[in-house]
Design an enzyme around this catalytic site. Structure first.
Site, short mmCIF file in Angstrom:
data_model
loop_
_atom_site.label_atom_id
_atom_site.label_comp_id
_atom_site.label_asym_id
_atom_site.label_seq_id
_atom_site.Cartn_x
_atom_site.Cartn_y
_atom_site.Cartn_z
N CYS A 83 -0.70 -16.64 -11.45
CA CYS A 83 -1.73 -16.93 -12.39
C CYS A 83 -1.08 -17.63 -13.84
O CYS A 83 -1.18 -17.26 -14.84
CB CYS A 83 -2.17 -15.43 -12.94
N LYS B 238 -0.59 -1.47 -15.79
CA LYS B 238 0.82 -1.87 -15.82
C LYS B 238 1.37 -0.82 -16.39
O LYS B 238 2.60 -1.08 -16.60
CB LYS B 238 0.86 -3.28 -16.64
N GLN C 277 2.92 -7.26 -20.17
CA GLN C 277 4.08 -6.99 -19.26
C GLN C 277 4.77 -6.31 -20.47
O GLN C 277 5.70 -5.78 -20.24
CB GLN C 277 4.67 -8.36 -18.88
N HIS D 15 -0.11 -16.63 -19.35
CA HIS D 15 -0.78 -16.27 -17.96
C HIS D 15 -2.18 -17.03 -18.33
O HIS D 15 -2.69 -17.13 -19.38
CB HIS D 15 -0.94 -14.76 -18.10
N ASP E 94 -0.34 -10.99 -26.20
CA ASP E 94 -0.82 -10.61 -24.88
C ASP E 94 0.45 -9.74 -24.52
O ASP E 94 1.61 -10.07 -24.08
CB ASP E 94 -0.81 -11.62 -23.95
N1 C6P Z 1 -0.33 -10.40 -14.38
C1 C6P Z 1 0.95 -10.61 -12.28
O1 C6P Z 1 1.03 -10.26 -11.26
P1 C6P Z 1 -5.32 -8.18 -16.37
O2 C6P Z 1 -5.38 -8.81 -15.00
O3 C6P Z 1 -6.03 -8.50 -17.34
O4 C6P Z 1 -4.65 -6.58 -16.11
O5 C6P Z 1 -3.64 -8.82 -16.94
C2 C6P Z 1 -3.72 -10.13 -17.13
C3 C6P Z 1 -2.36 -10.53 -17.79
C4 C6P Z 1 -2.18 -11.14 -18.77
N2 C6P Z 1 -1.03 -11.41 -19.21
C5 C6P Z 1 0.20 -11.25 -18.59
C6 C6P Z 1 1.53 -11.61 -19.00
C7 C6P Z 1 -0.02 -10.81 -17.27
O6 C6P Z 1 1.11 -10.45 -16.25
C8 C6P Z 1 -1.16 -10.47 -16.81
C9 C6P Z 1 -1.29 -9.96 -15.46
C10 C6P Z 1 -0.48 -9.84 -12.99
O7 C6P Z 1 1.46 -11.21 -12.90
C11 C6P Z 1 -1.49 -9.89 -12.31
S1 C6P Z 1 -2.04 -11.78 -12.52
#
Ligand code: C6P
Length: 405
Positions: free
Chosen positions: A359, A221, A198, A119, A195
């Site tokens: 993203c 999430k 997910q 991401h 990370d």
């Molecule tokens: N992905 C998606 O629709 P944040 O925005 O900081 O809570 O999470 C960022 C992030 C980091 N790593 C992974 C693997 C992610 O999936 C995400 C967030 C969402 O796929 C919003 S872009």
């Protein structure tokens, strides 16, 4: 699991007169009544700043905030609550390691190993640091099936000081072999940042068993509010890190000449924190534990198997990724229909999916797909919702075929 739907008030609403079919859980999860009530109760009964007042409300707010930290620590099997730093989200957790650890301990030429499936939040902080201090970035490639190419991991790890990669993909669904990569990284003296954005709702997470050094995730999430997340780190690593935000609550002492910092986790929580959100995260963790993360994982597996049986029945549908270890996240293209049009069309049927680059632009380039549609499920989804998606996709195909003819 069908009963858990009653715990999520939003799931009984309609969209454009149709029952909501919420299939955008990888973007953010829905919130159960237990979490909504915890926020409501906090603001009605306890609202005050934490760590600052000696009055009843402040002490109660502090106790609830620190209790949430203990719950999150137990949830990921941290050795102690002080290993949990409350941050805004996964993005902030990853940036905290980049600026608090890597900026301090890495120098020009040191290699940080990432992967092509990351991401943006696990690519851009490293681009920034590379431009500032001259580190070198290397990327593990992704195979056609959406797994990581680990065929020459030892060569990829040469000279590496830090490996940073995702637990589970928000596009391909792939669940990465964290332990294998962590062990190989540690064998060459590299640190390991995961990370967990997910991964954390898809399976029980035991940071010790995963063998990583830091694990970052977002509350939103995980059935918790937005604006709160956590970075778990091994305590001795947190102790060695510098803060990247300065201000109230993170200091030991301040004089006009300079400041000294508090011990972790306070060192990394400058300013008034997201108090109600942290308490909401604690309530979310309680809720998930009452169901059981192993049960949630099993439900995900059932839904995933059903989706993998049904989705390929849609003519012209190309699924991205077919990793054997995978979560309930399905990015796809449908021949002749732009993902944005598809998403808009499905919305008219009450079906929420995501469309775009998710993203993960480098990953999109790797598969020659700048934009895709994505359906992502959670334990509160039911097979009938996958059926509804498939029916709507068939309908969209027909509609576009009629428009063209
Ligand atoms: N992905 C998606 O629709 P944040 O925005 O900081 O809570 O999470 C960022 C992030 C980091 N790593 C992974 C693997 C992610 O999936 C995400 C967030 C969402 O796929 C919003 S872009």
């Amino acid at each position: 699991m069908r009963d858990v739907r009653r715990d999520f008030p939003i799931l009984s609403r309609t969209v454009h007169g149709k029952p909501l079919v919420y299939l955008d859980n990888a973007a953010t999860s829905q919130k159960p009544t237990a979490v909504i009530d915890a926020l409501d109760r906090y603001y009605r009964e306890t609202n005050a700043n934490v760590h600052r007042g000696l009055h009843t409300l402040s002490e109660a707010a502090t106790a609830a905030y620190e209790d949430a930290r203990r719950k999150v620590a137990r949830f990921v099997h941290a050795a102690r609550p002080e290993e949990i730093v409350f941050v805004r989200n996964t993005t902030e957790g990853l940036n905290l390691v980049a600026h608090g650890w890597a900026r301090k301990f890495l120098k020009a030429g040191d290699v940080v190993l990432l992967t092509e499936m990351e991401h943006h939040s696990n690519i851009v902080p490293w681009h920034i640091l590379r431009d500032q201090i001259g580190i070198t970035l290397r990327f593990l490639r992704v195979n056609d099936d959406g797994t990581l190419d680990l065929s020459d991991l030892d060569a990829a790890l040469e000279g590496v000081k830090l490996v940073s990669f995702m637990h589970a993909s928000n596009v391909l669904g792939t669940i990465n072999p964290v332990r294998q990569i962590a062990d190989a990284a540690h064998a060459v003296g590299a640190k390991v940042l995961v990370d967990g954005a997910q991964g954390v709702l898809q399976m029980p997470v035991d940071v010790g068993a995963l063998g990583c050094d830091w694990y970052a995730f977002s509350g939103h999430k995980l059935c918790a509010p937005t604006g709160i997340g956590a970075l778990w780190g091994r305590y001795e690593l947190l102790e060695a890190m510098d803060p990247f935000l300065g201000g109230g609550d993170m200091i030991e002492s301040v004089r006009l000449e300079g400041s000294t910092w508090a011990e972790p986790p306070a060192r990394f929580e400058a300013g008034t924190p997201a108090i109600s959100e942290a308490i909401g995260l604690g309530a979310a963790v309680d809720y998930l534990c009452s169901i059981g993360m192993a049960e949630i994982q099993a439900e995900d597996a059932t839904l995933t198997a059903y989706a993998l049986e049904k989705l390929p029945q849609v003519p012209g549908l190309r699924l991205l990724g077919s990793a054997p270890q995978r979560g309930p996240v399905f990015a796809f293209t449908l021949a002749g229909i732009h993902p944005h049009d598809l998403s808009a069309l499905l919305d008219e049927d009450g079906i929420a999916i995501r469309a775009g680059h998710h993203c993960a632009q480098p990953l999109g380039r790797r598969f020659g797909v700048p934009a895709s549609a994505r359906a992502s499920l959670a334990f509160y989804n039911v097979p009938e919702e996958i059926d509804a998606l498939v029916t709507a996709l068939m309908g969209a195909r027909e509609m576009f075929a009629n428009v063209r003819s």
